[in-house]
Design a protein around this motif. Structure first.
Motif, PDB file in Angstrom:
ATOM      1  N   THR A  19       0.838  -1.203   0.000  1.00  0.00           N
ATOM      2  CA  THR A  19       0.000   0.000   0.000  1.00  0.00           C
ATOM      3  C   THR A  19       0.870   1.249   0.000  1.00  0.00           C
ATOM      4  O   THR A  19       0.548   2.246  -0.660  1.00  0.00           O
ATOM      5  CB  THR A  19      -0.951  -0.002   1.211  1.00  0.00           C
ATOM      6  N   LEU A  22       1.913   1.966  -3.515  1.00  0.00           N
ATOM      7  CA  LEU A  22       0.779   2.530  -4.246  1.00  0.00           C
ATOM      8  C   LEU A  22       0.509   3.969  -3.801  1.00  0.00           C
ATOM      9  O   LEU A  22       0.320   4.863  -4.630  1.00  0.00           O
ATOM     10  CB  LEU A  22      -0.465   1.664  -4.043  1.00  0.00           C
ATOM     11  N   PHE A  23       0.514   4.186  -2.508  1.00  0.00           N
ATOM     12  CA  PHE A  23       0.273   5.510  -1.948  1.00  0.00           C
ATOM     13  C   PHE A  23       1.260   6.530  -2.527  1.00  0.00           C
ATOM     14  O   PHE A  23       0.870   7.617  -2.952  1.00  0.00           O
ATOM     15  CB  PHE A  23       0.378   5.424  -0.418  1.00  0.00           C
ATOM     16  N   ARG A  24       2.523   6.174  -2.589  1.00  0.00           N
ATOM     17  CA  ARG A  24       3.526   7.108  -3.106  1.00  0.00           C
ATOM     18  C   ARG A  24       3.246   7.485  -4.553  1.00  0.00           C
ATOM     19  O   ARG A  24       3.404   8.631  -4.950  1.00  0.00           O
ATOM     20  CB  ARG A  24       4.940   6.540  -2.986  1.00  0.00           C
ATOM     21  N   THR A  25       2.805   6.532  -5.341  1.00  0.00           N
ATOM     22  CA  THR A  25       2.578   6.813  -6.761  1.00  0.00           C
ATOM     23  C   THR A  25       1.307   7.609  -7.016  1.00  0.00           C
ATOM     24  O   THR A  25       1.097   8.088  -8.127  1.00  0.00           O
ATOM     25  CB  THR A  25       2.531   5.517  -7.598  1.00  0.00           C
ATOM     26  N   THR A  26       0.462   7.758  -6.005  1.00  0.00           N
ATOM     27  CA  THR A  26      -0.786   8.508  -6.179  1.00  0.00           C
ATOM     28  C   THR A  26      -0.755   9.873  -5.492  1.00  0.00           C
ATOM     29  O   THR A  26      -1.779  10.546  -5.424  1.00  0.00           O
ATOM     30  CB  THR A  26      -1.987   7.695  -5.654  1.00  0.00           C
ATOM     31  N   GLY A  28      -0.342  13.779  -4.865  1.00  0.00           N
ATOM     32  CA  GLY A  28      -0.539  14.952  -5.701  1.00  0.00           C
ATOM     33  C   GLY A  28       0.800  15.551  -6.092  1.00  0.00           C
ATOM     34  O   GLY A  28       1.854  15.187  -5.546  1.00  0.00           O
ATOM     35  N   GLN A  32       4.280  14.904  -4.238  1.00  0.00           N
ATOM     36  CA  GLN A  32       5.271  14.102  -4.951  1.00  0.00           C
ATOM     37  C   GLN A  32       6.599  14.845  -5.029  1.00  0.00           C
ATOM     38  O   GLN A  32       7.658  14.234  -4.903  1.00  0.00           O
ATOM     39  CB  GLN A  32       4.787  13.745  -6.363  1.00  0.00           C
TER      40      GLN A  32
END
Length: 94
Positions: A19, A22-26, A28, A32
């Motif tokens: 997770t 995934l969290f890092r790639t989503t 804003g 980021q």
């Protein structure tokens, strides 16, 4: 990773670790940028490629730090050095 496979075959730590990826790639755009700067400061300028891809060591460190924070509510040392990353983790947990 398929969620059905993840929930059937992994423990809580593995689920939270994945997770974290995934969290890092989503994140804003601004978050980021904060995460990218943290990765570069922690692992050198090659931690984040020109196209935004992270090195394995930076990616795994982020996910491992995320696991520790989610399990204990405490920031690992590598995260304590960045108020921005701490804020991002807190926002996710809330």
């Amino acid at each position: 990773m398929q969620s059905k496979t993840a929930t059937k075959f992994c423990d809580f730590s593995t689920f939270i670790h994945e997770t974290g990826h995934l969290f890092r790639t989503t994140l804003g755009k601004r978050d980021q940028e904060i995460a990218n700067e943290w990765a570069r400061r922690s692992f050198g300028k090659r931690a984040v490629a020109e196209d935004g891809r992270w090195s394995t060591i930076a990616e795994e460190a982020f996910a491992n730090a995320f696991v520790q924070y989610m399990k204990t509510g405490e920031f690992p040392d590598i995260v304590n050095r960045s108020a921005g990353i701490k804020k991002i983790f807190v926002q996710f947990k809330d």
